[in-house]
Design an enzyme around this catalytic site. Structure first.
Site, PDB file in Angstrom:
ATOM      1  N   SER A  41       0.802  -1.233   0.000  1.00  0.00           N
ATOM      2  CA  SER A  41       0.000   0.000   0.000  1.00  0.00           C
ATOM      3  C   SER A  41       0.833   1.281   0.000  1.00  0.00           C
ATOM      4  CB  SER A  41      -0.932   0.019   1.220  1.00  0.00           C
ATOM      5  OG  SER A  41      -0.174  -0.031   2.414  1.00  0.00           O
ATOM      6  N   ASP A 331      -2.793   8.592   7.656  1.00  0.00           N
ATOM      7  CA  ASP A 331      -3.756   7.692   8.286  1.00  0.00           C
ATOM      8  C   ASP A 331      -3.007   6.814   9.293  1.00  0.00           C
ATOM      9  OD1 ASP A 331      -2.540   5.626   6.896  1.00  0.00           O
ATOM     10  OD2 ASP A 331      -4.176   5.293   5.487  1.00  0.00           O
ATOM     11  N   HIS A 334       0.062   5.176   7.057  1.00  0.00           N
ATOM     12  CA  HIS A 334       0.764   5.724   5.884  1.00  0.00           C
ATOM     13  C   HIS A 334       1.189   7.180   6.071  1.00  0.00           C
ATOM     14  CE1 HIS A 334      -1.885   2.438   4.483  1.00  0.00           C
ATOM     15  NE2 HIS A 334      -0.776   2.085   3.848  1.00  0.00           N
TER      16      HIS A 334
END
Length: 370
Positions: A41, A331, A334
């Protein structure tokens, strides 16, 4: 509705234009350096948008600071690390490999094969169901090469891949979403942490060797960041905001062995194919001293809920900070776009403390001479 068939001479003109267009692709492949991205991600540009998975970032407030101000599938408020590297090498952002827009000349820019949730191991991220495991990402890379071969011919296609820049980011999920996902996980019962790290490194070596065999010749390999310092882990494991010791220990074991393995591979090949990016140090700089980098905090996520905004997903119902540039984390897991810019600056021009054996600017300079 019927479509009129064009007269013969019009068809010839159209065919001529198509041939001219295809012929013009080959020089373009030489002019701009292609860029390929593999991993999780941290580098996914939106492949998971096309999959039935919970590991997605395709809804607001993701993308709030992206040029379109829309959620694109990047796990960021704006640009992510591949976007910023694309800018640095003077290229357009790579499209997700699953994007229907990745056709014809767009293929020559490169492709992003990354998929949120994956790891070095196939059992990492199984809770997310449909994600593109690294073996499948490499299969797609082979498929990509066949598509480019059909476009510009096999020799040009091979040259495009050999001269491309590659980024691969793996490892973090093998700890966070596997070994430490639940107490007494299957992998933690199977391996003591030091043995698990040795196993991960041996599996990663196979992945990098396969990437080399598929034609990659300049590969940036990022180590894991400080896994115990992300807001999600602070929320779950920290009493007073200190980084989670066990996850930090995992990163401290994994990263030096990764560098050692990369050096060994390069020695075998006889060339600096693989470049180690010390993501741990890049992140720790602003995590330990956020104010020196213009952040108000490195503990609290901009978007989330609960302690440190580290619980659950970033959604429209989450707490959202008004100024994302003030936060190191976007978040619970990240970095913010601004933190990504600091990381990419180190990739570009960092000393050997950050980039081993050389940084991206040196790579570009060396490769421009050959």
């Amino acid at each position: 509705m019927s479509t009129a068939i064009p007269p013969f001479h019009t068809s010839v003109v159209i065919l001529g234009l198509v041939v001219t267009l295809l012929a013009s692709f080959a020089p373009e492949a030489e002019a701009a350096r292609s860029f390929f991205v593999f991993g999780d991600s941290l580098v996914d540009n939106g492949n998971n948008n096309y999959l039935a998975t919970t590991a997605r970032a395709d809804a607001p407030p993701y993308g709030i600071d992206y040029p379109s101000h829309r959620a694109t599938g990047r796990f960021s408020n704006g640009l992510n690390i591949p976007d910023l590297i694309s800018q640095a090498i003077g290229s357009e952002p790579t499209l997700p490999y699953l994007s229907p827009a990745l056709t014809r000349e767009r293929l020559l820019i490169g492709a992003n094969f990354a998929s949120a949730g994956i790891g070095i191991l196939n059992d990492t991220g199984i809770q997310f169901l449909n994600i593109i495991r690294i073996s499948k990402q490499l299969e797609y890379f082979q498929q990509y090469q066949q598509r480019v071969s059909a476009l510009i011919g096999p020799e040009q296609a091979q040259r495009l891949v050999n001269e491309a820049l590659v980024l691969i980011t793996l490892g973090g999920n093998d700890f966070v979403n596997n070994y430490y996902l639940v107490p007494f996980s299957a992998r933690s019962r199977q391996f003591a942490l030091p043995d698990y790290v040795v196993y991960l490194i041996s599996e990663y070596r196979k992945i990098l060797t396969r990437l080399y065999n598929l034609g990659a010749r300049r590969v940036l390999v990022t180590g894991t960041g400080p896994l115990g310092c992300v807001p999600a882990e602070l929320a779950m494991r920290s009493r007073n905001g200190e980084c989670a010791v066990e996850l930090q220990r995992a990163a401290a074991l994994f990263n030096p062995q990764l560098v050692q393995m990369i050096n060994g591979l390069n020695n075998e090949i006889g060339s600096d194919v693989f470049i180690a990016a010390n993501a741990y140090k890049m992140n720790m700089d602003f995590i330990t001293n956020p104010r020196a980098y213009g952040f108000v905090t490195s503990k609290v996520a901009c978007c989330g809920q609960g302690p440190y905004n580290g619980i659950g997903l970033c959604t429209i119902a989450s707490n959202l900070c008004p100024n994302r540039d003030m936060y190191a984390f976007w978040d619970p897991f990240h970095p913010s776009e601004r933190a990504n810019r600091i990381i990419v600056q180190h990739i570009l021009s960092g000393t050997t403390k950050y980039m081993n054996p050389m940084n991206l600017s040196t790579i570009m300079e060396l490769d421009s001479r050959t």
